[in-house]
Scaffold this motif. Structure first.
Motif, mmCIF file in Angstrom:
data_model
loop_
_atom_site.group_PDB
_atom_site.id
_atom_site.type_symbol
_atom_site.label_atom_id
_atom_site.label_comp_id
_atom_site.label_asym_id
_atom_site.label_seq_id
_atom_site.Cartn_x
_atom_site.Cartn_y
_atom_site.Cartn_z
ATOM 1 N N TYR A 37 0.866 -1.179 0.000
ATOM 2 C CA TYR A 37 0.000 0.000 0.000
ATOM 3 C C TYR A 37 0.900 1.225 0.000
ATOM 4 O O TYR A 37 1.458 1.599 1.039
ATOM 5 N N PHE A 38 1.102 1.806 -1.159
ATOM 6 C CA PHE A 38 2.027 2.934 -1.281
ATOM 7 C C PHE A 38 1.262 4.198 -1.656
ATOM 8 O O PHE A 38 0.506 4.219 -2.632
ATOM 9 N N GLU A 39 1.508 5.250 -0.896
ATOM 10 C CA GLU A 39 0.939 6.564 -1.206
ATOM 11 C C GLU A 39 2.091 7.497 -1.534
ATOM 12 O O GLU A 39 2.923 7.769 -0.673
ATOM 13 N N ARG A 43 7.378 8.784 -3.536
ATOM 14 C CA ARG A 43 8.543 8.535 -2.677
ATOM 15 C C ARG A 43 8.483 7.139 -2.064
ATOM 16 O O ARG A 43 9.528 6.513 -1.845
ATOM 17 N N MET A 44 7.290 6.614 -1.806
ATOM 18 C CA MET A 44 7.216 5.244 -1.290
ATOM 19 C C MET A 44 7.609 4.227 -2.358
ATOM 20 O O MET A 44 8.147 3.168 -2.043
ATOM 21 N N ARG A 91 9.885 4.903 -4.658
ATOM 22 C CA ARG A 91 11.357 4.984 -4.725
ATOM 23 C C ARG A 91 11.993 4.222 -3.567
ATOM 24 O O ARG A 91 13.018 3.565 -3.728
ATOM 25 N N ASP A 92 11.365 4.283 -2.375
ATOM 26 C CA ASP A 92 11.872 3.508 -1.235
ATOM 27 C C ASP A 92 11.869 2.012 -1.546
ATOM 28 O O ASP A 92 12.798 1.287 -1.203
ATOM 29 N N ARG A 93 10.796 1.570 -2.187
ATOM 30 C CA ARG A 93 10.705 0.146 -2.529
ATOM 31 C C ARG A 93 11.857 -0.238 -3.455
ATOM 32 O O ARG A 93 12.487 -1.286 -3.282
ATOM 33 N N VAL A 127 14.835 1.202 -3.816
ATOM 34 C CA VAL A 127 16.135 1.194 -3.135
ATOM 35 C C VAL A 127 16.227 -0.025 -2.214
ATOM 36 O O VAL A 127 17.252 -0.713 -2.157
ATOM 37 N N SER A 128 15.140 -0.321 -1.514
ATOM 38 C CA SER A 128 15.164 -1.460 -0.601
ATOM 39 C C SER A 128 15.380 -2.765 -1.371
ATOM 40 O O SER A 128 16.155 -3.625 -0.953
#
Lengths: 156, 416
Positions: free
Chosen positions: A56-58, A61-62, A64-66, A68-69
């Motif tokens: 569940y990404f809003e 930027r979430m 992009r975090d995914r 990089v992770s």
């Protein structure tokens, strides 16, 4: 709906699939608007009125975090991916967004070269135009395959 | 053909790999564990508010239906028609006045009693059942049902100790803390893992893999090996409650400087995924409760959930995550729990590695026909409780309890 718009929505879907199948995960967030939503909600939950989101990404930027992770932190199954997208339909317009749907099938090929169906389901999209480009303001992935084969790492 | 099952050490520091790939042992587990003296997770009272509501589930590999009767009580039966063996209930959930098998329309009530049989007296003098046909002799097999804090369990053993006694004090205490007020299920997530179900049970009792395998965890530290933690066992070591306590502002980096998977430079653009609020007066940050055989209750930061491990065969299990919130959660807490939902489940930042590790282990153990033993000596030898998490004691006590239940003895060779 104009044939030209439908052609562009099909192309957007094909480019999205080619990006992920081609292992260009870093480019994946650019298919979305800054204030987008990316959701994966298995069909059994959707039909029961439950959230049940796998992701569940809003906001971009979430996403992009995914990326990089996945690239630097998490450990997961080693495989190739192939997405087959079809039955693309532009169904209407709500506010500034086109409402579109498409079927997908996602296959995994493991590092012994064996392929299997990983997930089948539907994309339920809101697509907006900005600067001459179509982007997803929402991509709501609804897998029929509501039990995940092993685990899910990459976006569908 | 798998290797011999042999438990060479009194303190269970060597676990025969064959336990994960032996098909005969899998059959024995169905008889002695799932159909034996254990309480097995069936569902939640919240899923069955009205008479006639039902859910389909499994106890081991046995299909079971849990339903609420007209009497308001919960009943469970094996989902196999007493006539010719078809599944009586096909839906995963729903509401039904009674249950009719599609094949020849034998009909059962919520208790599993046979209440309707077509052509019992025949048609126009032809056919029908013999005079001595007694419907009471053709009921569905039933389970004893009890619940604790709204969580429903069943057992095939009529002489089983009451559920609360089976749970033991450490397990009840966590149920009281986490389930003692009205809750709402927000979703279920399922993953099918190509491994033996006990690999996951071991994983739940493995205090220190979290910091090594799950690199996201070592960075953001919901479950850190260096935290003040506790392990508590019950039911002869078969149940286990792992808990960590802490404060949000603790420094994390120094713990992990020597850990290869530690990523000091990794930052989140959207930190709300890991931003948790303090919820327990005793400072509890996370707890993972595994109740034998296949039930889990866990709080990781503010993410709340049950997990049900469903064995499918000796080589595969399904893991079902049932996530919940509290009925009185204000919007900001619901939002925080939804955001932290990205941490857990089949694609969670903190959990996706487990399936990969278990599948690697199972495939390799199988390729070697279960030869050899796993090495389980972290925290030294012995079975005594420890007040830290750098230990494999809960895994060793689990195998002791498991051997006791299955009648396997240390030193004995069991050909399979």
């Amino acid at each position: 709906m104009s044939a030209e718009l439908e052609r562009r929505v099909v192309e957007l879907n094909y480019r999205y699939a080619a990006c992920l199948d081609g292992n260009r995960l870093k480019d994946w967030p650019d298919f979305f608007t800054e204030d987008c939503r990316y959701l994966i909600q298995p069909r059994d939950n959707l039909e029961q009125g439950l959230e049940g989101y796998w992701l569940y990404f809003e906001g971009k930027r979430m996403l992009r975090d995914r990326v990089v992770s996945l690239l630097e932190v998490n450990i997961y199954h080693i495989h190739y991916e192939r997405r087959l997208v079809s039955n693309v339909l532009v169904a209407g317009r709500e506010g500034d967004a086109w409402l579109a749907r498409a079927n997908y099938m996602m296959l995994h090929t493991d590092n012994e070269g064996r392929s299997r169906i990983f997930s089948v389901g539907e994309y339920r999209d809101r697509i907006v135009e900005a600067g001459g480009e179509l982007r997803f303001s929402e991509r709501h992935v609804v897998p029929d395959t509501f039990t995940v084969q092993s685990h899910i790492s990459m976006p569908i | 053909m798998v290797s011999t099952l042999h438990w060479p050490s009194e303190d269970f520091t060597q676990v025969p790999f064959a336990v994960h790939v032996d098909p005969e042992l899998f059959e024995l587990e169905q008889a002695r564990i799932f159909r034996g003296h254990t309480w097995n997770f069936l569902g939640l009272e919240a899923e069955l508010p009205k008479p006639g509501d039902f859910v389909s589930t499994y106890v081991g590999i046995t299909p079971v239906v849990l339903n609420r009767g007209k009497d308001g009580a919960l009943h469970a039966f094996v989902n196999r028609c007493a006539h010719r063996g078809a599944a009586v209930v096909r839906a995963k959930r729903g509401n039904a006045a009674n249950h009719t098998c599609i094949y020849h329309q034998w009909t059962y009530d919520h208790h599993g009693n046979l209440v309707g049989v077509p052509y019992r007296r025949g048609i126009n003098g032809n056919g029908g059942y013999p005079q001595d046909f007694d419907p009471c002799q053709h009921s569905l097999e039933t389970l004893r049902v009890e619940s604790y804090q709204g969580v429903v369990f069943g057992t095939f053993a009529r002489d089983m100790a009451p559920l609360a006694e089976y749970m033991g004090e450490p397990v009840r205490k966590r149920f009281d803390a986490l389930c003692g007020r009205p809750l709402r299920v927000v979703g279920t997530q399922r993953q099918l893992i190509r491994g033996n179900w006990k690999l996951y049970v071991e994983n739940l009792k493995d205090c220190y893999h979290g910091a090594l395998l799950h690199a996201f965890n070592s960075k953001f530290g919901m479950f850190r090996t260096s935290q003040r933690g506790s392990t508590a066992m019950a039911q002869n070591g078969l149940h286990c409650v792992l808990t960590t306590f802490g404060k949000k502002d603790e420094k994390i980096g120094s713990t992990y400087a020597a850990v290869g998977t530690y990523k000091p430079k990794f930052q989140l653009e959207a930190p709300e995924v890991v931003e948790y609020f303090e919820e327990h007066a005793d400072g509890m940050v996370s707890t993972v409760l595994s109740m034998f055989p296949t039930f889990v209750l866990a709080q990781i930061a503010n993410h709340l959930g049950f997990r049900h491990i469903i064995p499918k065969s000796v080589h595969e299990f399904e893991l079902v995550w049932i996530n919940f919130v509290y009925a009185d959660d204000p919007p900001e807490r619901l939002h925080a729990r939804r955001m932290q939902g990205n941490l857990l489940g089949p694609g969670g930042y903190l959990s996706m590695e487990d399936a990969e590790a278990l599948e690697l282990a199972h495939a390799t153990i199988l390729s070697q026909s279960g030869r050899g033993h796993a090495f389980v000596q972290m925290g030294g030898r012995g079975l005594a409780d420890q007040d830290h998490l750098v230990t494999e004691v809960p895994i060793r006590t689990f195998w002791k309890g498991y051997c006791d239940l299955l009648g396997m003895k240390v030193g004995e060779m069991r050909a399979s």
